[in-house]
Design a protein around this motif. Structure first.
Motif, short mmCIF file in Angstrom:
data_model
loop_
_atom_site.label_atom_id
_atom_site.label_comp_id
_atom_site.label_asym_id
_atom_site.label_seq_id
_atom_site.Cartn_x
_atom_site.Cartn_y
_atom_site.Cartn_z
N PRO A 64 2.64 -4.01 7.79
CA PRO A 64 3.30 -3.43 6.61
C PRO A 64 4.55 -4.25 6.26
N PRO A 65 4.94 -4.24 5.00
CA PRO A 65 6.12 -5.02 4.61
C PRO A 65 7.42 -4.55 5.23
N SER A 66 7.50 -3.26 5.57
CA SER A 66 8.70 -2.72 6.20
C SER A 66 8.35 -1.43 6.93
N ALA A 67 9.28 -0.95 7.75
CA ALA A 67 9.03 0.29 8.50
C ALA A 67 9.00 1.49 7.57
N ASP A 68 9.58 1.36 6.38
CA ASP A 68 9.61 2.46 5.41
C ASP A 68 8.47 2.38 4.41
N ALA A 69 7.57 1.42 4.60
CA ALA A 69 6.48 1.26 3.65
C ALA A 69 5.54 2.47 3.69
N ARG A 70 4.94 2.78 2.57
CA ARG A 70 4.01 3.90 2.50
C ARG A 70 2.63 3.39 2.93
N VAL A 71 2.18 3.86 4.07
CA VAL A 71 0.90 3.43 4.62
C VAL A 71 0.07 4.67 4.94
N THR A 72 -1.24 4.49 4.89
CA THR A 72 -2.13 5.59 5.25
C THR A 72 -2.34 5.60 6.76
N ALA A 73 -2.87 6.69 7.24
CA ALA A 73 -3.13 6.80 8.68
C ALA A 73 -4.14 5.74 9.13
N SER A 74 -5.14 5.48 8.29
CA SER A 74 -6.15 4.48 8.66
C SER A 74 -5.55 3.08 8.68
N ASP A 75 -4.64 2.77 7.74
CA ASP A 75 -4.00 1.46 7.73
C ASP A 75 -3.12 1.27 8.97
N LEU A 76 -2.42 2.33 9.34
CA LEU A 76 -1.56 2.26 10.52
C LEU A 76 -2.39 2.07 11.78
N ALA A 77 -3.52 2.78 11.86
CA ALA A 77 -4.40 2.64 13.02
C ALA A 77 -4.98 1.23 13.09
N ALA A 78 -5.34 0.67 11.93
CA ALA A 78 -5.89 -0.69 11.90
C ALA A 78 -4.84 -1.71 12.35
N TYR A 79 -3.59 -1.53 11.91
CA TYR A 79 -2.52 -2.45 12.33
C TYR A 79 -2.26 -2.33 13.82
N ARG A 80 -2.24 -1.09 14.33
CA ARG A 80 -2.02 -0.88 15.76
C ARG A 80 -3.11 -1.56 16.58
N ASP A 81 -4.37 -1.40 16.18
CA ASP A 81 -5.47 -2.02 16.91
C ASP A 81 -5.40 -3.53 16.83
N ALA A 82 -4.99 -4.06 15.66
CA ALA A 82 -4.90 -5.52 15.50
C ALA A 82 -3.83 -6.10 16.41
N VAL A 83 -2.68 -5.43 16.51
CA VAL A 83 -1.61 -5.91 17.39
C VAL A 83 -2.07 -5.89 18.85
N THR A 84 -2.75 -4.81 19.23
CA THR A 84 -3.25 -4.71 20.60
C THR A 84 -4.26 -5.82 20.88
N ASP A 85 -5.18 -6.06 19.94
CA ASP A 85 -6.17 -7.11 20.11
C ASP A 85 -5.50 -8.48 20.26
N ALA A 86 -4.47 -8.73 19.46
CA ALA A 86 -3.77 -10.01 19.54
C ALA A 86 -3.04 -10.16 20.87
N GLU A 87 -2.44 -9.07 21.36
CA GLU A 87 -1.76 -9.12 22.65
C GLU A 87 -2.74 -9.45 23.78
#
Length: 260
Positions: free
Chosen positions: A149-172
């Protein structure tokens, strides 16, 4: 009483064939009752689920949908739904900030290899996109970067947040695997001649940043490091610029010209 049972027996004996009609009919009635009960049970479950979902929307609104629909906040006092929305928004912001921290830490760990020539010489596989595990990490990091997301205050959906979380975990995970493999390989994939070039580059690198060396020696060592690594391992211009800056910081300050 005997006459009743006797009459019933005579009726059953005379009309025994009715069982072929009564039996299926009774079975059909029983099945119809069962189906009706099942439908009622399913309708109750649907109602329960609908109520639960409706409650979930009120208590945990979709991220970004935090405006009270009935305008009850106009008086200045927050409605219960607005308070819950604020809590949900703060919780999501905290989660995004934690993901940002993990993402930034991963990028920092990767840049330690990309910008540190000494580390690239010691673990050349980390700069080689032809290595399967390194390539897998680069792909995973690109996905995480794209979903950030562009910032911590960005408006994101639950699915977008879950996708970002999974992507960060996969990269780690991908980075850990690539780093472990690079540390295991070291220079084992190089020929004897190439290993000697790497060893020479290591020695020259020490001279390039050694404050005991003369400026001319550091400059010469820097140029030879570049030459030894050329075509051997992928060293970014940013890494060589950083090395040049480190070498330049060791140089004695230039004396100002004498006043005429």
């Amino acid at each position: 009483m005997g006459e009743f049972w006797g009459g019933l027996w005579d009726f059953a004996t005379a009309y025994w064939w009715l069982i072929f009609f009564v039996g299926p009919a009774a079975g059909g009635v029983a099945k119809a009752i069962e189906r009706s009960a099942k439908r009622r049970h399913e309708r109750r479950l649907e109602i329960i689920r609908a109520k639960a979902e409706a409650k979930g929307i009120v208590v945990r609104p979709t991220v970004g949908d935090l405006t009270a629909r009935d305008g009850s906040t106009a008086s200045g006092s927050a409605s219960p739904s607005a308070t819950d929305a604020d809590d949900a928004d703060a919780s999501v912001r905290t989660r995004i900030e934690r993901l940002f921290a993990a993402h930034d830490d991963l990028t920092h760990r990767w840049l330690e290899y990309e910008l540190d020539v000494a580390k690239l010489i010691a673990f050349p596989a980390m700069s080689d996109g032809r290595q399967p595990l390194t390539a897998a990490f680069l792909r995973a990091k690109k996905i995480a970067d794209g979903l950030r997301p562009p910032s911590a205050d960005a408006r994101v959906t639950a699915s977008d947040l879950a996708a970002y979380r999974d992507a960060v975990t996969d990269a780690e995970v991908a980075f850990d695997l690539a780093e472990r493999d690079a540390r295991r390989q070291r220079d084992h994939s190089f020929s004897e001649v190439e290993r000697r070039r790497l060893d020479t580059a290591k020695q020259l690198l020490n001279v390039a940043v050694d404050d005991a060396a003369t400026p001319a020696e550091r400059r010469t060592a820097y140029e030879r490091v570049r030459a030894e690594l050329d075509g051997l391992i992928a060293v970014s211009d940013a890494a060589m610029d950083r090395l040049a800056q480190r070498a330049a910081l060791q140089l004695p300050p230039t004396a100002p010209p004498a006043a005429s």
